[in-house]
Scaffold this motif. Sequence first.
Motif, short mmCIF file in Angstrom:
data_model
loop_
_atom_site.label_atom_id
_atom_site.label_comp_id
_atom_site.label_asym_id
_atom_site.label_seq_id
_atom_site.Cartn_x
_atom_site.Cartn_y
_atom_site.Cartn_z
N VAL A 103 -16.51 9.09 -16.35
CA VAL A 103 -17.26 9.29 -17.58
C VAL A 103 -17.50 7.92 -18.20
N ASN A 104 -18.72 7.69 -18.63
CA ASN A 104 -19.12 6.44 -19.28
C ASN A 104 -18.17 6.16 -20.44
N SER A 105 -17.55 4.98 -20.45
CA SER A 105 -16.56 4.67 -21.48
C SER A 105 -17.18 4.61 -22.87
N MET A 106 -18.45 4.28 -22.98
CA MET A 106 -19.10 4.27 -24.30
C MET A 106 -19.28 5.70 -24.81
N PHE A 107 -19.48 6.66 -23.89
CA PHE A 107 -19.52 8.07 -24.28
C PHE A 107 -18.14 8.51 -24.75
N THR A 108 -17.11 8.07 -24.04
CA THR A 108 -15.74 8.38 -24.44
C THR A 108 -15.47 7.86 -25.85
#
Length: 161
Positions: A65-70
């Motif tokens: 999962v994209n860390s910026m989404f996290t």
Amino acid sequence: MFRDVVQRGLWFEEFETGVRYLHRPGRTITEADNVLFTTLTMNTQALHLDAAFSDALPPFNQRLVNSMFTLSTLVGLSVAQLTQGTIVGNLGFSEIAFPKPLFHGDTLYAESVILEKRASKSRPGEGIVTFAHTGRNQYGDVVATANRKTMVRMRPSEGDN
């Protein structure tokens, strides 16, 4: 006659340092969430988009999962309880870390601790609150941490309503 209760965040005066808020419900992250966020933000990293590439790449052998989404979801999970309608704006983020990845199907749970608060020196009626946000997956593993400094409104006086 009914008395109305409108959901809102906390006024500056209601924040207490050292208090931990557990934000519920959590958010289960889907493949669609990850692909949409990744493509909307023009992040072409194959680790988020290319299953064949990611499946063959140790140590995770699957898309991340994209860390910026996290990070965005971690902060978003805190909004209803802490800052809905009371925040003026974010002032900055620091000490952001992603000790473990999230994968499609994982559920992100958020918690926030109030690190410090002070009245603004330049903006009457507002104060600065610093949060330590922590995100955990469904197993309790820490997957994201971030400190966030915000400008928050003070409670309006009776004559301001």
